[in-house]
Design a protein around this motif. Structure first.
Motif, PDB file in Angstrom:
ATOM      1  N   ALA A 168       0.813  -1.217   0.000  1.00  0.00           N
ATOM      2  CA  ALA A 168       0.000   0.000   0.000  1.00  0.00           C
ATOM      3  C   ALA A 168       0.848   1.269   0.000  1.00  0.00           C
ATOM      4  CB  ALA A 168      -0.932  -0.003   1.218  1.00  0.00           C
ATOM      5  N   GLN A 169       1.951   1.242   0.731  1.00  0.00           N
ATOM      6  CA  GLN A 169       2.754   2.458   0.881  1.00  0.00           C
ATOM      7  C   GLN A 169       3.705   2.711  -0.276  1.00  0.00           C
ATOM      8  OE1 GLN A 169       2.521   4.853   3.274  1.00  0.00           O
ATOM      9  NE2 GLN A 169       0.725   3.742   4.018  1.00  0.00           N
ATOM     10  N   VAL A 170       4.336   1.656  -0.805  1.00  0.00           N
ATOM     11  CA  VAL A 170       5.373   1.880  -1.826  1.00  0.00           C
ATOM     12  C   VAL A 170       5.185   1.033  -3.080  1.00  0.00           C
ATOM     13  CG1 VAL A 170       7.032   2.552  -0.039  1.00  0.00           C
ATOM     14  CG2 VAL A 170       7.014   0.186  -0.867  1.00  0.00           C
ATOM     15  N   GLY A 171       4.108   0.270  -3.146  1.00  0.00           N
ATOM     16  CA  GLY A 171       3.863  -0.538  -4.337  1.00  0.00           C
ATOM     17  C   GLY A 171       4.740  -1.766  -4.447  1.00  0.00           C
ATOM     18  N   TYR A 172       5.196  -2.277  -3.312  1.00  0.00           N
ATOM     19  CA  TYR A 172       6.074  -3.461  -3.305  1.00  0.00           C
ATOM     20  C   TYR A 172       5.329  -4.706  -3.765  1.00  0.00           C
ATOM     21  CZ  TYR A 172       8.707  -7.370  -1.244  1.00  0.00           C
ATOM     22  OH  TYR A 172       9.377  -8.547  -1.038  1.00  0.00           O
ATOM     23  N   ARG A 173       5.897  -5.402  -4.758  1.00  0.00           N
ATOM     24  CA  ARG A 173       5.328  -6.653  -5.242  1.00  0.00           C
ATOM     25  C   ARG A 173       6.438  -7.618  -5.619  1.00  0.00           C
ATOM     26  NH1 ARG A 173      -0.027  -7.997  -4.334  1.00  0.00           N
ATOM     27  NH2 ARG A 173      -1.384  -6.196  -4.728  1.00  0.00           N
ATOM     28  N   PRO A 174       6.665  -8.676  -4.835  1.00  0.00           N
ATOM     29  CA  PRO A 174       7.682  -9.661  -5.211  1.00  0.00           C
ATOM     30  C   PRO A 174       7.365 -10.262  -6.582  1.00  0.00           C
ATOM     31  CG  PRO A 174       6.963  -9.996  -2.951  1.00  0.00           C
ATOM     32  CD  PRO A 174       6.026  -9.006  -3.548  1.00  0.00           C
ATOM     33  N   GLN A 175       8.405 -10.448  -7.385  1.00  0.00           N
ATOM     34  CA  GLN A 175       8.226 -10.908  -8.756  1.00  0.00           C
ATOM     35  C   GLN A 175       8.796 -12.292  -9.030  1.00  0.00           C
ATOM     36  OE1 GLN A 175       6.555  -8.954 -11.113  1.00  0.00           O
ATOM     37  NE2 GLN A 175       6.163  -7.591  -9.378  1.00  0.00           N
ATOM     38  N   VAL A 176       9.762 -12.731  -8.236  1.00  0.00           N
ATOM     39  CA  VAL A 176      10.542 -13.929  -8.570  1.00  0.00           C
ATOM     40  C   VAL A 176      10.001 -15.148  -7.823  1.00  0.00           C
ATOM     41  CG1 VAL A 176      12.850 -14.953  -8.632  1.00  0.00           C
ATOM     42  CG2 VAL A 176      12.570 -12.489  -8.976  1.00  0.00           C
ATOM     43  N   THR A 177       9.635 -16.179  -8.577  1.00  0.00           N
ATOM     44  CA  THR A 177       9.161 -17.425  -7.974  1.00  0.00           C
ATOM     45  C   THR A 177      10.340 -18.219  -7.426  1.00  0.00           C
ATOM     46  OG1 THR A 177       9.373 -18.696 -10.011  1.00  0.00           O
ATOM     47  CG2 THR A 177       7.286 -17.510  -9.670  1.00  0.00           C
ATOM     48  N   VAL A 178      10.035 -19.163  -6.557  1.00  0.00           N
ATOM     49  CA  VAL A 178      11.077 -20.030  -6.012  1.00  0.00           C
ATOM     50  C   VAL A 178      11.774 -20.793  -7.138  1.00  0.00           C
ATOM     51  CG1 VAL A 178      11.444 -22.137  -4.670  1.00  0.00           C
ATOM     52  CG2 VAL A 178      10.164 -20.256  -3.674  1.00  0.00           C
ATOM     53  N   GLU A 179      11.022 -21.243  -8.126  1.00  0.00           N
ATOM     54  CA  GLU A 179      11.626 -21.987  -9.246  1.00  0.00           C
ATOM     55  C   GLU A 179      12.650 -21.128  -9.990  1.00  0.00           C
ATOM     56  OE1 GLU A 179       7.953 -23.930  -8.015  1.00  0.00           O
ATOM     57  OE2 GLU A 179       8.389 -21.834  -8.554  1.00  0.00           O
ATOM     58  N   GLU A 180      12.302 -19.863 -10.235  1.00  0.00           N
ATOM     59  CA  GLU A 180      13.228 -18.953 -10.917  1.00  0.00           C
ATOM     60  C   GLU A 180      14.413 -18.615 -10.028  1.00  0.00           C
ATOM     61  OE1 GLU A 180      10.707 -15.921 -13.605  1.00  0.00           O
ATOM     62  OE2 GLU A 180      10.025 -16.020 -11.522  1.00  0.00           O
ATOM     63  N   GLY A 181      14.129 -18.303  -8.769  1.00  0.00           N
ATOM     64  CA  GLY A 181      15.180 -17.855  -7.867  1.00  0.00           C
ATOM     65  C   GLY A 181      16.207 -18.917  -7.559  1.00  0.00           C
ATOM     66  N   VAL A 182      15.768 -20.149  -7.299  1.00  0.00           N
ATOM     67  CA  VAL A 182      16.704 -21.235  -7.018  1.00  0.00           C
ATOM     68  C   VAL A 182      17.553 -21.537  -8.245  1.00  0.00           C
ATOM     69  CG1 VAL A 182      16.906 -23.687  -6.437  1.00  0.00           C
ATOM     70  CG2 VAL A 182      15.306 -22.229  -5.170  1.00  0.00           C
ATOM     71  N   ALA A 183      16.957 -21.491  -9.418  1.00  0.00           N
ATOM     72  CA  ALA A 183      17.719 -21.727 -10.656  1.00  0.00           C
ATOM     73  C   ALA A 183      18.819 -20.678 -10.825  1.00  0.00           C
ATOM     74  CB  ALA A 183      16.785 -21.717 -11.857  1.00  0.00           C
ATOM     75  N   ARG A 184      18.504 -19.424 -10.539  1.00  0.00           N
ATOM     76  CA  ARG A 184      19.509 -18.359 -10.648  1.00  0.00           C
ATOM     77  C   ARG A 184      20.623 -18.565  -9.631  1.00  0.00           C
ATOM     78  NH1 ARG A 184      15.731 -12.916 -11.044  1.00  0.00           N
ATOM     79  NH2 ARG A 184      14.357 -13.634 -12.734  1.00  0.00           N
ATOM     80  N   PHE A 185      20.260 -19.003  -8.417  1.00  0.00           N
ATOM     81  CA  PHE A 185      21.283 -19.265  -7.408  1.00  0.00           C
ATOM     82  C   PHE A 185      22.205 -20.394  -7.859  1.00  0.00           C
ATOM     83  CE2 PHE A 185      22.856 -21.940  -3.980  1.00  0.00           C
ATOM     84  CZ  PHE A 185      23.610 -21.038  -3.259  1.00  0.00           C
ATOM     85  N   VAL A 186      21.642 -21.471  -8.379  1.00  0.00           N
ATOM     86  CA  VAL A 186      22.439 -22.617  -8.814  1.00  0.00           C
ATOM     87  C   VAL A 186      23.381 -22.210  -9.940  1.00  0.00           C
ATOM     88  CG1 VAL A 186      22.334 -24.861  -9.973  1.00  0.00           C
ATOM     89  CG2 VAL A 186      20.841 -24.390  -8.012  1.00  0.00           C
ATOM     90  N   ASP A 187      22.901 -21.405 -10.881  1.00  0.00           N
ATOM     91  CA  ASP A 187      23.758 -20.924 -11.970  1.00  0.00           C
ATOM     92  C   ASP A 187      24.930 -20.137 -11.407  1.00  0.00           C
ATOM     93  OD1 ASP A 187      22.137 -22.082 -13.869  1.00  0.00           O
ATOM     94  OD2 ASP A 187      21.093 -20.215 -14.390  1.00  0.00           O
ATOM     95  N   TRP A 188      24.640 -19.239 -10.451  1.00  0.00           N
ATOM     96  CA  TRP A 188      25.720 -18.462  -9.835  1.00  0.00           C
ATOM     97  C   TRP A 188      26.685 -19.382  -9.090  1.00  0.00           C
ATOM     98  CZ3 TRP A 188      26.781 -18.404  -4.579  1.00  0.00           C
ATOM     99  CH2 TRP A 188      27.869 -17.595  -4.206  1.00  0.00           C
ATOM    100  N   TYR A 189      26.165 -20.316  -8.312  1.00  0.00           N
ATOM    101  CA  TYR A 189      27.001 -21.197  -7.502  1.00  0.00           C
ATOM    102  C   TYR A 189      27.952 -21.997  -8.380  1.00  0.00           C
ATOM    103  CZ  TYR A 189      28.307 -24.515  -3.834  1.00  0.00           C
ATOM    104  OH  TYR A 189      29.022 -25.272  -2.928  1.00  0.00           O
TER     105      TYR A 189
END
Length: 336
Positions: free
Chosen positions: A309-330
């Protein structure tokens, strides 16, 4: 603006500093590079900032009063983001004093620096761990959180109360952010995703507490940074007097002070989190099922309606996307 960020060699701090530099701000970073976990990883995070001419680094411990006073006097930041802290809910059993030194005494020095040098806004890290024994979910900032289950959580609850006192007494605008299980590239090696990835790739068993049945509001680092940036630009104001005061744990009325949850509204069971990781790694985990650890809570669920409500915060990244990005970095970082 010139913004002081503490903990710039840390997971969240390094990402925040990068984002600030990318939008054109000057950043003064403070970090003591302690050895709670791999210092080489901290140095690698920091190296990504040091080549930018708008970044100035101060090697100091928040608990060092003279060093903190000198940093504020020299650099005179307009705003401050305090992310440096002794993290981890279990390490306190081994070294409780460092939590008070870093998270309480160190935070006092940050507050004093802000007070004496006209800082426009202090944003500081709190944690979902402050909810402790509270079982009413989703966790809301508007409900009391008076029963932390770990010293780490207690130290962050203390930060929230200290910030309110400075907001009231000195008119220092303060915003506290209760982070919910942050993960992603350049993450902390003591957290589950890092530990699981390392063990699975090494063919070693992973410890799965509470038999994997607890749920978390796992939140990808980019979503955390986006919310923090929006909160930093949204300075709270005093909006009432004593006669109109209506006590609310999330806000004050008599002080420019706000608390927000910042996390993903969707809860994910730990077993599902592991399943996603197995898919990304192309390997099955050997799971050692264990009971819930002391200090852990069965579930965390973030009510982020206020931040939306105050700043329009909306998480965009799903767990499937986020874990895949972490694994690529790792895989790239550790060459595995």
């Amino acid at each position: 603006m010139k913004i002081l960020v503490t903990g710039t060699a840390g997971f969240i701090g390094s990402h925040v500093a990068q984002r600030l530099l990318a939008r054109g701000d000057e950043v003064v970073g403070i970090d003591n590079l302690n050895d709670y976990y791999d210092v080489a990883l901290k140095k690698a995070r920091l190296a990504r900032l040091l080549d930018d001419s708008r970044y100035a680094h101060v090697a100091a411990d928040l608990a060092d009063r003279d060093a903190m006073e000198a940093a504020f006097a020299r650099h005179r930041p307009q705003r401050v983001v305090n992310l440096a802290a002794q993290a981890g809910v279990r390490y306190a059993a081994e070294n409780p004093h460092v939590y008070v030194s870093s998270n309480v005494t160190g935070f006092l020095h940050v507050l004093e620096g802000c007070r004496h040098h006209g800082v426009e806004h202090l944003v500081y890290a709190s944690t979902s761990s402050v909810y402790g024994a509270n079982r009413a979910m989703p966790f809301s900032e508007h409900r009391a959180a008076e029963h932390p289950l770990t010293l780490y959580a207690a130290s962050k609850k203390a930060n929230e109360m200290m910030a309110h006192s400075y907001a009231h007494l000195y008119g220092l605008p303060c915003t506290g952010l209760r982070f919910f299980t942050v993960y992603g590239p350049w993450g902390r090696p003591d957290m589950a995703l890092f530990l699981f990835t390392r063990a699975i790739l090494a063919g070693e068993p992973i410890k799965v507490f509470n038999h994997g049945r607890h749920k978390r509001s796992f939140t990808y680092i980019d979503d955390i940074v986006e919310g923090l940036m929006r909160a930093l630009d949204h300075v709270p104001a005093k909006d009432a007097d004593w006669d109109a005061l209506r006590p609310d744990p999330a806000s004050s009325g008599v002080a420019p002070y706000r608390l927000y949850n910042i996390g993903n509204e969707e809860m994910v069971e730990l077993l599902r989190y592991i399943e996603v990781l197995e898919t990304c790694l192309g390997r099955k985990a050997q799971m050692q099922m264990l009971p819930l650890q002391a200090g852990d809570v069965p579930d965390t669920e973030a009510d982020v309606s206020d931040l939306i409500a105050q700043v329009g915060y909306r998480p965009q990244v799903t767990v499937e996307e986020g874990v895949a990005r972490f694994v690529d970095w790792y895989r790239e970082y550790y060459r595995v």
